[in-house]
Design a protein around this motif. Sequence first.
Motif, PDB file in Angstrom:
ATOM      1  N   TYR A  16       0.859  -1.179   0.000  1.00 53.22           N
ATOM      2  CA  TYR A  16       0.000   0.000   0.000  1.00 53.22           C
ATOM      3  C   TYR A  16       0.892   1.224   0.000  1.00 53.22           C
ATOM      4  O   TYR A  16       2.118   1.136   0.208  1.00 53.22           O
ATOM      5  CB  TYR A  16      -0.952  -0.004   1.198  1.00 53.22           C
ATOM      6  CG  TYR A  16      -0.282  -0.029   2.549  1.00 53.22           C
ATOM      7  CD1 TYR A  16      -0.040   1.155   3.246  1.00 53.22           C
ATOM      8  CD2 TYR A  16       0.111  -1.231   3.138  1.00 53.22           C
ATOM      9  CE1 TYR A  16       0.577   1.143   4.492  1.00 53.22           C
ATOM     10  CE2 TYR A  16       0.719  -1.247   4.373  1.00 53.22           C
ATOM     11  CZ  TYR A  16       0.958  -0.064   5.046  1.00 53.22           C
ATOM     12  OH  TYR A  16       1.576  -0.080   6.271  1.00 53.22           O
ATOM     13  N   SER A  52      -1.411  -5.994  -4.534  1.00 58.55           N
ATOM     14  CA  SER A  52      -1.681  -4.563  -4.644  1.00 58.55           C
ATOM     15  C   SER A  52      -3.151  -4.316  -4.978  1.00 58.55           C
ATOM     16  O   SER A  52      -3.791  -5.114  -5.682  1.00 58.55           O
ATOM     17  CB  SER A  52      -0.814  -3.936  -5.742  1.00 58.55           C
ATOM     18  OG  SER A  52       0.561  -4.127  -5.483  1.00 58.55           O
ATOM     19  N   LEU A  53      -3.675  -3.205  -4.477  1.00 57.42           N
ATOM     20  CA  LEU A  53      -5.042  -2.782  -4.788  1.00 57.42           C
ATOM     21  C   LEU A  53      -5.114  -2.316  -6.238  1.00 57.42           C
ATOM     22  O   LEU A  53      -4.291  -1.528  -6.699  1.00 57.42           O
ATOM     23  CB  LEU A  53      -5.441  -1.642  -3.846  1.00 57.42           C
ATOM     24  CG  LEU A  53      -6.838  -1.043  -4.023  1.00 57.42           C
ATOM     25  CD1 LEU A  53      -7.914  -2.085  -3.740  1.00 57.42           C
ATOM     26  CD2 LEU A  53      -6.998   0.178  -3.103  1.00 57.42           C
ATOM     27  N   GLN A  54      -6.135  -2.794  -6.959  1.00 56.89           N
ATOM     28  CA  GLN A  54      -6.305  -2.458  -8.367  1.00 56.89           C
ATOM     29  C   GLN A  54      -7.362  -1.360  -8.536  1.00 56.89           C
ATOM     30  O   GLN A  54      -8.120  -1.038  -7.610  1.00 56.89           O
ATOM     31  CB  GLN A  54      -6.724  -3.704  -9.152  1.00 56.89           C
ATOM     32  CG  GLN A  54      -5.778  -4.882  -8.975  1.00 56.89           C
ATOM     33  CD  GLN A  54      -4.377  -4.606  -9.456  1.00 56.89           C
ATOM     34  OE1 GLN A  54      -4.162  -4.357 -10.650  1.00 56.89           O
ATOM     35  NE2 GLN A  54      -3.410  -4.637  -8.554  1.00 56.89           N
ATOM     36  N   ASP A  55      -7.405  -0.787  -9.729  1.00 54.68           N
ATOM     37  CA  ASP A  55      -8.358   0.295 -10.007  1.00 54.68           C
ATOM     38  C   ASP A  55      -9.808  -0.141  -9.843  1.00 54.68           C
ATOM     39  O   ASP A  55     -10.680   0.675  -9.527  1.00 54.68           O
ATOM     40  CB  ASP A  55      -8.143   0.822 -11.433  1.00 54.68           C
ATOM     41  CG  ASP A  55      -6.822   1.553 -11.590  1.00 54.68           C
ATOM     42  OD1 ASP A  55      -6.274   1.992 -10.557  1.00 54.68           O
ATOM     43  OD2 ASP A  55      -6.333   1.663 -12.735  1.00 54.68           O
ATOM     44  N   ASP A  56     -10.069  -1.429 -10.052  1.00 54.01           N
ATOM     45  CA  ASP A  56     -11.449  -1.922  -9.946  1.00 54.01           C
ATOM     46  C   ASP A  56     -11.822  -2.274  -8.505  1.00 54.01           C
ATOM     47  O   ASP A  56     -12.915  -2.785  -8.250  1.00 54.01           O
ATOM     48  CB  ASP A  56     -11.660  -3.126 -10.862  1.00 54.01           C
ATOM     49  CG  ASP A  56     -10.773  -4.319 -10.497  1.00 54.01           C
ATOM     50  OD1 ASP A  56     -10.017  -4.229  -9.496  1.00 54.01           O
ATOM     51  OD2 ASP A  56     -10.822  -5.340 -11.204  1.00 54.01           O
ATOM     52  N   GLY A  57     -10.903  -2.012  -7.560  1.00 55.45           N
ATOM     53  CA  GLY A  57     -11.190  -2.309  -6.159  1.00 55.45           C
ATOM     54  C   GLY A  57     -10.776  -3.690  -5.711  1.00 55.45           C
ATOM     55  O   GLY A  57     -10.859  -4.002  -4.517  1.00 55.45           O
ATOM     56  N   SER A  62       1.389  -8.506  -7.682  1.00 60.82           N
ATOM     57  CA  SER A  62       2.317  -7.666  -8.429  1.00 60.82           C
ATOM     58  C   SER A  62       3.700  -8.302  -8.476  1.00 60.82           C
ATOM     59  O   SER A  62       4.591  -7.827  -9.170  1.00 60.82           O
ATOM     60  CB  SER A  62       2.410  -6.275  -7.790  1.00 60.82           C
ATOM     61  OG  SER A  62       2.752  -6.367  -6.418  1.00 60.82           O
ATOM     62  N   GLU A  90      -8.406   5.410   4.538  1.00 59.52           N
ATOM     63  CA  GLU A  90      -7.487   4.759   3.604  1.00 59.52           C
ATOM     64  C   GLU A  90      -7.462   3.252   3.802  1.00 59.52           C
ATOM     65  O   GLU A  90      -7.230   2.484   2.857  1.00 59.52           O
ATOM     66  CB  GLU A  90      -6.079   5.331   3.800  1.00 59.52           C
ATOM     67  CG  GLU A  90      -5.045   4.792   2.822  1.00 59.52           C
ATOM     68  CD  GLU A  90      -3.646   5.295   3.130  1.00 59.52           C
ATOM     69  OE1 GLU A  90      -2.707   4.866   2.428  1.00 59.52           O
ATOM     70  OE2 GLU A  90      -3.486   6.118   4.056  1.00 59.52           O
TER      71      GLU A  90
END
Length: 328
Positions: A16, A52-57, A62, A90
């Motif tokens: 993160y 890792s957190l992706q754009d789609d949640g 990674s 966050e």
Amino acid sequence: MAVTTPPKAEVGILLYAGCQMAMVHGMTDLLQIAGGFSVEHGGAALRVSHWSLQDDGGFARSFDSHPGSERFPDMLIVPGRLTGPVEPDEAVPYARWLVERHAEGATLAANCGGAFLLAETGLLAGRPATTHWQFAEPFRQRFPEVRLEPDKIVIEDGEIITAGGLMAWTDLGMRLVDRLFGPTVMIETGRFLLIAPSGREQRHYSSFAPRLTHGDETILKVQHWLQAKEARSVTVPDMARQAALEERTFQRRFKAATGMKPIEYAQHLRIGKARELLEFTRRSVDQIAWSVGYEDAAAFRRLFHRIIGLSPGDYRQRFSAGAAAAAA
């Protein structure tokens, strides 16, 4: 130490913004080294991944030391952050994902300020935990329901493990290696990385660490000789002859230098070898007793239990390479 055996377990590290990358990369190296030692002993390999957190949640790997499987990790580690703990807003997507993985059976661990993110899951409520000592008061104010014990380096509470500040990730890593592969691989990993496997709180997790810095070169010579022979079929008169000392003088100097009687010292060396054989071979307890120098298997069992706190059978069930593979 190339790993060729298919991995039987996976440890994932959660990434993160601002997380301590020294811990991420160091823990990755530590776990991969431990997996290599396990394979050398005929045990299970280990898969290490970063998430890792992706754009789609959602979350995705990674980094993956053994690409191929899409299953989630058996263990997940939350690193700390040098700039301070994660704020509640966050933490939301990370906490939700950790709760989901925990519900599926994953062990969760956190180092340093990563304990704040782990506590946001609610899974620490009513349980003991630790974090960096500088974060103790903010942690108590934010999570009063957690039994914070900041004096502890590592706290293992079943499927939840927390470690103290910054470099405590090395202590955490050694605990994870101990869980996955047993104390022999843990000790070998520590030796390779020059990390002391300290903080062991129970006899069956501890290893025999002989005193070698006492300055008595004659006794040190005997210690090295005993180590080379694995103390098999060695008597006190044998040791005294090796030291070129009268037996009574030898026993007095040996106890003064090592803190142990010669026979007691030899017993610990033999039991240490027996532990390794229990972990990495299929030999019977009677065969192991004979191979480390005990003709009376019942006496060996009693001595093993007195020193380790477990019977040989219970020790093998808990720490053998086969048990680690089955647990994975």
